[in-house]
Design a protein around this motif. Sequence first.
Motif, PDB file in Angstrom:
ATOM      1  N   LEU A 116       0.691  -1.160  -0.063  1.00 10.54           N
ATOM      2  CA  LEU A 116       0.049  -0.162   0.065  1.00 10.54           C
ATOM      3  C   LEU A 116       0.795   1.229  -0.114  1.00 10.54           C
ATOM      4  O   LEU A 116       2.053   1.244   0.680  1.00 10.54           O
ATOM      5  CB  LEU A 116      -0.813  -0.026   1.391  1.00 10.54           C
ATOM      6  CG  LEU A 116      -1.862  -1.096   1.241  1.00 10.54           C
ATOM      7  CD1 LEU A 116      -2.629  -1.194   2.685  1.00 10.54           C
ATOM      8  CD2 LEU A 116      -2.722  -1.109  -0.079  1.00 10.54           C
ATOM      9  N   GLU A 169      -4.415  -6.870  -6.155  1.00  8.42           N
ATOM     10  CA  GLU A 169      -4.991  -7.831  -5.221  1.00  8.42           C
ATOM     11  C   GLU A 169      -3.756  -8.293  -4.286  1.00  8.42           C
ATOM     12  O   GLU A 169      -4.068  -8.383  -3.062  1.00  8.42           O
ATOM     13  CB  GLU A 169      -5.659  -9.278  -5.605  1.00  8.42           C
ATOM     14  CG  GLU A 169      -6.285  -9.766  -4.741  1.00  8.42           C
ATOM     15  CD  GLU A 169      -7.289 -10.904  -5.241  1.00  8.42           C
ATOM     16  OE1 GLU A 169      -7.770 -11.945  -4.585  1.00  8.42           O
ATOM     17  OE2 GLU A 169      -7.359 -10.981  -6.375  1.00  8.42           O
ATOM     18  N   LEU A 172      -3.528  -6.773  -1.015  1.00  4.32           N
ATOM     19  CA  LEU A 172      -4.138  -7.154   0.070  1.00  4.32           C
ATOM     20  C   LEU A 172      -3.803  -8.498   0.789  1.00  4.32           C
ATOM     21  O   LEU A 172      -4.722  -9.007   1.827  1.00  4.32           O
ATOM     22  CB  LEU A 172      -5.662  -7.033  -0.478  1.00  4.32           C
ATOM     23  CG  LEU A 172      -6.212  -5.766  -1.097  1.00  4.32           C
ATOM     24  CD1 LEU A 172      -7.574  -5.928  -1.393  1.00  4.32           C
ATOM     25  CD2 LEU A 172      -6.041  -4.610   0.197  1.00  4.32           C
ATOM     26  N   ARG A 183      -3.816  -6.639   9.688  1.00  3.80           N
ATOM     27  CA  ARG A 183      -5.140  -6.408   9.896  1.00  3.80           C
ATOM     28  C   ARG A 183      -5.467  -5.004  10.237  1.00  3.80           C
ATOM     29  O   ARG A 183      -6.303  -4.281   9.995  1.00  3.80           O
ATOM     30  CB  ARG A 183      -5.722  -7.327  10.964  1.00  3.80           C
ATOM     31  CG  ARG A 183      -7.182  -7.194  11.018  1.00  3.80           C
ATOM     32  CD  ARG A 183      -7.786  -8.326  12.075  1.00  3.80           C
ATOM     33  NE  ARG A 183      -7.375  -8.063  13.544  1.00  3.80           N
ATOM     34  CZ  ARG A 183      -6.678  -8.572  14.125  1.00  3.80           C
ATOM     35  NH1 ARG A 183      -5.916  -9.824  13.725  1.00  3.80           N
ATOM     36  NH2 ARG A 183      -6.110  -8.404  15.485  1.00  3.80           N
ATOM     37  N   LEU A 186      -5.165  -2.688   7.268  1.00  8.94           N
ATOM     38  CA  LEU A 186      -6.090  -2.966   6.463  1.00  8.94           C
ATOM     39  C   LEU A 186      -7.694  -2.259   7.114  1.00  8.94           C
ATOM     40  O   LEU A 186      -8.547  -1.692   6.214  1.00  8.94           O
ATOM     41  CB  LEU A 186      -6.884  -4.281   6.151  1.00  8.94           C
ATOM     42  CG  LEU A 186      -5.746  -5.074   5.156  1.00  8.94           C
ATOM     43  CD1 LEU A 186      -6.225  -6.568   4.737  1.00  8.94           C
ATOM     44  CD2 LEU A 186      -5.184  -4.287   3.940  1.00  8.94           C
ATOM     45  N   ARG A 190      -9.835   0.817   5.251  1.00  6.24           N
ATOM     46  CA  ARG A 190     -11.123   0.519   5.214  1.00  6.24           C
ATOM     47  C   ARG A 190     -12.110   1.914   5.689  1.00  6.24           C
ATOM     48  O   ARG A 190     -12.842   2.768   5.084  1.00  6.24           O
ATOM     49  CB  ARG A 190     -11.716  -0.618   5.971  1.00  6.24           C
ATOM     50  CG  ARG A 190     -13.310  -0.914   5.620  1.00  6.24           C
ATOM     51  CD  ARG A 190     -13.480  -1.006   4.222  1.00  6.24           C
ATOM     52  NE  ARG A 190     -14.780  -1.385   3.739  1.00  6.24           N
ATOM     53  CZ  ARG A 190     -15.862  -0.523   3.509  1.00  6.24           C
ATOM     54  NH1 ARG A 190     -15.395   0.752   3.482  1.00  6.24           N
ATOM     55  NH2 ARG A 190     -17.065  -0.675   3.306  1.00  6.24           N
ATOM     56  N   VAL A 202      -9.902  -2.427  -6.688  1.00  8.25           N
ATOM     57  CA  VAL A 202      -8.981  -3.471  -6.487  1.00  8.25           C
ATOM     58  C   VAL A 202      -8.857  -4.067  -7.965  1.00  8.25           C
ATOM     59  O   VAL A 202      -9.633  -4.294  -8.567  1.00  8.25           O
ATOM     60  CB  VAL A 202      -9.269  -4.579  -5.525  1.00  8.25           C
ATOM     61  CG1 VAL A 202      -8.385  -5.752  -5.813  1.00  8.25           C
ATOM     62  CG2 VAL A 202      -9.269  -4.012  -4.184  1.00  8.25           C
ATOM     63  N   SER A 267     -14.937  -3.527  -4.704  1.00 10.42           N
ATOM     64  CA  SER A 267     -13.617  -3.539  -4.026  1.00 10.42           C
ATOM     65  C   SER A 267     -13.734  -3.462  -2.471  1.00 10.42           C
ATOM     66  O   SER A 267     -12.914  -4.006  -1.968  1.00 10.42           O
ATOM     67  CB  SER A 267     -12.965  -2.096  -4.850  1.00 10.42           C
ATOM     68  OG  SER A 267     -12.460  -2.441  -5.990  1.00 10.42           O
ATOM     69  N   LEU A 271     -12.172  -6.005   0.391  1.00  7.67           N
ATOM     70  CA  LEU A 271     -11.506  -5.639   1.592  1.00  7.67           C
ATOM     71  C   LEU A 271     -11.981  -6.013   2.762  1.00  7.67           C
ATOM     72  O   LEU A 271     -11.446  -6.289   3.519  1.00  7.67           O
ATOM     73  CB  LEU A 271     -11.290  -3.891   1.568  1.00  7.67           C
ATOM     74  CG  LEU A 271     -10.383  -3.242   2.548  1.00  7.67           C
ATOM     75  CD1 LEU A 271      -9.220  -3.825   2.731  1.00  7.67           C
ATOM     76  CD2 LEU A 271     -10.477  -1.793   2.589  1.00  7.67           C
ATOM     77  N   ARG A 274     -11.197  -9.631   3.352  1.00  7.53           N
ATOM     78  CA  ARG A 274      -9.887  -9.720   3.761  1.00  7.53           C
ATOM     79  C   ARG A 274      -9.692  -9.586   4.952  1.00  7.53           C
ATOM     80  O   ARG A 274      -8.963 -10.378   5.774  1.00  7.53           O
ATOM     81  CB  ARG A 274      -8.861  -9.144   2.754  1.00  7.53           C
ATOM     82  CG  ARG A 274      -7.380  -9.234   2.972  1.00  7.53           C
ATOM     83  CD  ARG A 274      -7.001 -10.715   2.726  1.00  7.53           C
ATOM     84  NE  ARG A 274      -5.760 -10.858   3.053  1.00  7.53           N
ATOM     85  CZ  ARG A 274      -5.136 -11.850   3.464  1.00  7.53           C
ATOM     86  NH1 ARG A 274      -5.745 -12.846   4.084  1.00  7.53           N
ATOM     87  NH2 ARG A 274      -3.859 -11.986   3.632  1.00  7.53           N
TER      88      ARG A 274
END
Length: 279
Positions: A116, A169, A172, A183, A186, A190, A202, A267, A271, A274
């Motif tokens: 990222l 992808e 992720l 985590r 992400l 989000r 994505v 997308s 997310l 995931r």
Amino acid sequence: MTSPAATTYRVVLGIFLRSLRERAGLSPTEIAQRFGWYGVGKVSKLEAGTVRLTEEELTGLLDAYGVTEPEAAKLHEFGAVARTRTGGGRTPAWGDTYKVLEAHASEIKTYRETVLPGTVQTEDYARALLSMSLTTPPSEVAGAARERATRQALLTSDNPPGFWLVVAEPALLRPIGGTEAFRAQLERLRELVDLPHVTFQVLPLEQGEHHAVGTPFTLLRLNVPALSIAYLEGLTDANYLDHPKETDVYTLAFDRLRVTALDDRTSAKMLDRRISELK
């Protein structure tokens, strides 16, 4: 001596001056002759940000390039910072130049394949990446990670830039920093995705080939002064491309990536899945 901020703004000012000169259709030789400079060496050094530019010289260059307000005022602000002489001098790290441009951008469009971008990274995620850096000393990793995490404030400010992020992808899937840190990263992403000025897409693995395979990049658009830049980062340096023939190619590539990628709602759901898988 010149401060780190001054040397960085000197480089940034040079990028703008080269772009403005080309926009005005003037050659380095014509500028050198107009100002009575011996050869084109000084023009090249000014545009590379390796020499200081006086206020009088900056005013003359802006007049020669036909720069008017509010662009001229903003460039004079950059020039004033570039001329400061507080603190110890050093050559700015290539990432410092990007951070100045990012802070003044009205639009940021980023494509990433495996990690990222720094603009959305949490401190733990950034620390894990920087700990593997071959150019960041171990003693500077913690501070650099904290500094990188503060760049998220740009997206939550009162006047944020438009931010478009397309990630392949694998970005992720790779658990940078371990499961817990990844985590948390992400989950923070989000939260940012829900902001009205943020668009997140994505590019799924099954898509196969696309127009930017192996080439992560960022497009920056500044309104004042008007400039578009394509930024490509390597292990030891970075390229700043501002010629329209170059930026037009990256703009087209990004537009086609957006068409190829999943839409924003799909997308976001990917997310979410995931994040759930990591709990």
